[in-house]
Scaffold this motif. Sequence first.
Motif, PDB file in Angstrom:
ATOM      1  N   GLU A   1      -6.756  10.284 -14.022  1.00  0.00           N
ATOM      2  CA  GLU A   1      -6.718   9.465 -15.215  1.00  0.00           C
ATOM      3  C   GLU A   1      -6.916   7.997 -14.833  1.00  0.00           C
ATOM      4  OE1 GLU A   1      -3.002  10.170 -17.113  1.00  0.00           O
ATOM      5  OE2 GLU A   1      -3.439  12.268 -17.580  1.00  0.00           O
ATOM      6  N   ARG A   2      -7.247   7.202 -15.803  1.00  0.00           N
ATOM      7  CA  ARG A   2      -7.424   5.761 -15.587  1.00  0.00           C
ATOM      8  C   ARG A   2      -6.060   5.096 -15.411  1.00  0.00           C
ATOM      9  NH1 ARG A   2     -11.099   1.469 -17.885  1.00  0.00           N
ATOM     10  NH2 ARG A   2      -9.806  -0.233 -18.688  1.00  0.00           N
ATOM     11  N   ASN A   3      -5.893   4.375 -14.316  1.00  0.00           N
ATOM     12  CA  ASN A   3      -4.699   3.577 -14.062  1.00  0.00           C
ATOM     13  C   ASN A   3      -5.133   2.119 -13.952  1.00  0.00           C
ATOM     14  OD1 ASN A   3      -2.698   5.846 -13.502  1.00  0.00           O
ATOM     15  ND2 ASN A   3      -4.267   6.286 -11.981  1.00  0.00           N
TER      16      ASN A   3
ATOM     17  N   ALA B   1       0.828  -1.204   0.000  1.00  0.00           N
ATOM     18  CA  ALA B   1       0.000   0.000   0.000  1.00  0.00           C
ATOM     19  C   ALA B   1       0.864   1.256   0.000  1.00  0.00           C
ATOM     20  CB  ALA B   1      -0.924  -0.009   1.218  1.00  0.00           C
ATOM     21  N   GLN B   2       1.945   1.238   0.764  1.00  0.00           N
ATOM     22  CA  GLN B   2       2.833   2.402   0.816  1.00  0.00           C
ATOM     23  C   GLN B   2       3.534   2.628  -0.518  1.00  0.00           C
ATOM     24  OE1 GLN B   2       5.005   1.085   4.263  1.00  0.00           O
ATOM     25  NE2 GLN B   2       3.832   2.367   5.665  1.00  0.00           N
ATOM     26  N   TYR B   3       3.900   1.528  -1.185  1.00  0.00           N
ATOM     27  CA  TYR B   3       4.554   1.693  -2.477  1.00  0.00           C
ATOM     28  C   TYR B   3       3.583   2.234  -3.523  1.00  0.00           C
ATOM     29  CZ  TYR B   3       7.303   1.238  -6.602  1.00  0.00           C
ATOM     30  OH  TYR B   3       7.970   1.560  -7.765  1.00  0.00           O
ATOM     31  N   ILE B   4       2.354   1.711  -3.545  1.00  0.00           N
ATOM     32  CA  ILE B   4       1.361   2.212  -4.503  1.00  0.00           C
ATOM     33  C   ILE B   4       1.040   3.677  -4.221  1.00  0.00           C
ATOM     34  CG2 ILE B   4      -1.042   2.008  -5.248  1.00  0.00           C
ATOM     35  CD1 ILE B   4      -0.757  -1.001  -4.964  1.00  0.00           C
ATOM     36  N   SER B   5       0.913   4.016  -2.948  1.00  0.00           N
ATOM     37  CA  SER B   5       0.703   5.422  -2.586  1.00  0.00           C
ATOM     38  C   SER B   5       1.837   6.285  -3.122  1.00  0.00           C
ATOM     39  CB  SER B   5       0.608   5.550  -1.061  1.00  0.00           C
ATOM     40  OG  SER B   5       0.444   6.896  -0.675  1.00  0.00           O
ATOM     41  N   ASN B   6       3.064   5.789  -3.006  1.00  0.00           N
ATOM     42  CA  ASN B   6       4.235   6.494  -3.516  1.00  0.00           C
ATOM     43  C   ASN B   6       4.138   6.757  -5.021  1.00  0.00           C
ATOM     44  OD1 ASN B   6       7.340   6.992  -3.859  1.00  0.00           O
ATOM     45  ND2 ASN B   6       6.938   5.144  -5.039  1.00  0.00           N
ATOM     46  N   LEU B   7       3.535   5.816  -5.763  1.00  0.00           N
ATOM     47  CA  LEU B   7       3.406   5.995  -7.211  1.00  0.00           C
ATOM     48  C   LEU B   7       2.561   7.216  -7.569  1.00  0.00           C
ATOM     49  CD1 LEU B   7       2.933   2.284  -8.359  1.00  0.00           C
ATOM     50  CD2 LEU B   7       4.945   3.727  -8.710  1.00  0.00           C
ATOM     51  N   PHE B   8       1.616   7.553  -6.693  1.00  0.00           N
ATOM     52  CA  PHE B   8       0.777   8.718  -6.938  1.00  0.00           C
ATOM     53  C   PHE B   8       1.462  10.019  -6.506  1.00  0.00           C
ATOM     54  CE2 PHE B   8      -2.395   5.364  -7.019  1.00  0.00           C
ATOM     55  CZ  PHE B   8      -3.227   5.763  -8.051  1.00  0.00           C
TER      56      PHE B   8
ATOM     57  N   SER C   1      -8.656   2.980  -6.411  1.00  0.00           N
ATOM     58  CA  SER C   1      -9.407   3.184  -7.659  1.00  0.00           C
ATOM     59  C   SER C   1      -8.583   2.810  -8.890  1.00  0.00           C
ATOM     60  CB  SER C   1      -9.901   4.636  -7.772  1.00  0.00           C
ATOM     61  OG  SER C   1     -10.792   4.942  -6.724  1.00  0.00           O
ATOM     62  N   ILE C   2      -7.794   1.747  -8.752  1.00  0.00           N
ATOM     63  CA  ILE C   2      -7.006   1.235  -9.871  1.00  0.00           C
ATOM     64  C   ILE C   2      -7.838   0.188 -10.601  1.00  0.00           C
ATOM     65  CG2 ILE C   2      -4.925  -0.041 -10.523  1.00  0.00           C
ATOM     66  CD1 ILE C   2      -3.574   1.162  -8.034  1.00  0.00           C
TER      67      ILE C   2
END
Length: 349
Positions: A58-60, A38-45, A80-81
């Motif tokens: 945008e759609r991911n 979860a922390q890594y995905i949050s980092n992607l944003f 919301s991926i």
Amino acid sequence: NYGELLGLEEMRLLGSEILGCKKEMVIAGGNSSLTLMAQYISNLFFQGSGKGPWSMHERNSVLCPVPGYDRHFTLCDEFSINMIPIPLTGRGPDIEKAKAIVKNDSSVKGIWCVPKHSNPTGETYDTESIDGLLEIAGLKEEFKIFWDNAYAVHDFAESEPLPNIFSLAEEKNLVNSVIAFASTSKITFAGSGIGFIAMSQANLKSFIKHYSSIAIGPDKVNQLRHIKFFKDFQGLKRHMTKHADIVGPKFELVQEWLSKQNYGFWTKPTGGYFVTFKTKPGLAKEIVNLANYAGLKLTPAGATFPYGVDPNDEIIRLAPTACNISELNQAMELFNACVVLASLKKEVS
């Protein structure tokens, strides 16, 4: 309390040996690899990778091999991926289908993988599948392979070795495409395991900026407890042979019971924690409901698919490890009865 954000050196070393990479690539965190995901995905944003941060406007999309791990799907739903299911082949994802989707859909930015004793099918990815995944990653700079190697050391029978994705990625200059996870959940102390995340130095530099803003440091006393308990990676492997002595007979009992009926197909894993049972189309929910009515709690039908939707309503995940042998014997007798009852009802309807 403060400092050692990446974890104790000895714990990072253990994580690197589990994941098959350099110690410098590993963060040893708290008790949950899911939290690190979860922390890594949050980092992607926030920090992003490749072309920059993922946009919330945008759609991911990510590819989701099915049947798969429900927690990955829940995590994507929370962010919301968009999830795109692709079938597993028995040795990894359907690479040609995955490749076609990525080429035709610019929103696809990654794929979830449980590469060894996959949850719930039990399959282990082969070199051809991993090479295929890396080929897909080579099509897009920002594409990530989320390599959740949750059952890296969870063999209970002679098992196929998992090819080292980091070595293969380095050969192709694609190490930035791999984000790996592991943990000592189902290995050591209940609720007090150690989660690991591993990535390239470039990815680590980006991630640390985000990670350091939400974490002071892991529970280093618990990490030291693990170090003293295992001593080293060989100690961990010796410990897992004791797990195999407990878990193996349970899976043998499941196979023994399933072979007594002729109304479905099932996997025969050599490690991990699950057996996948495939019913005739349209029966999974009915079987789970019958079992629940009789007092046997199963994983909800559809849980192993994105959004909880099994298009053929045919996959049931069995988890034999929570019961003792006597309870499991009862459970499997009851499960078989529910499978036969639902199947016969469908035949005469």
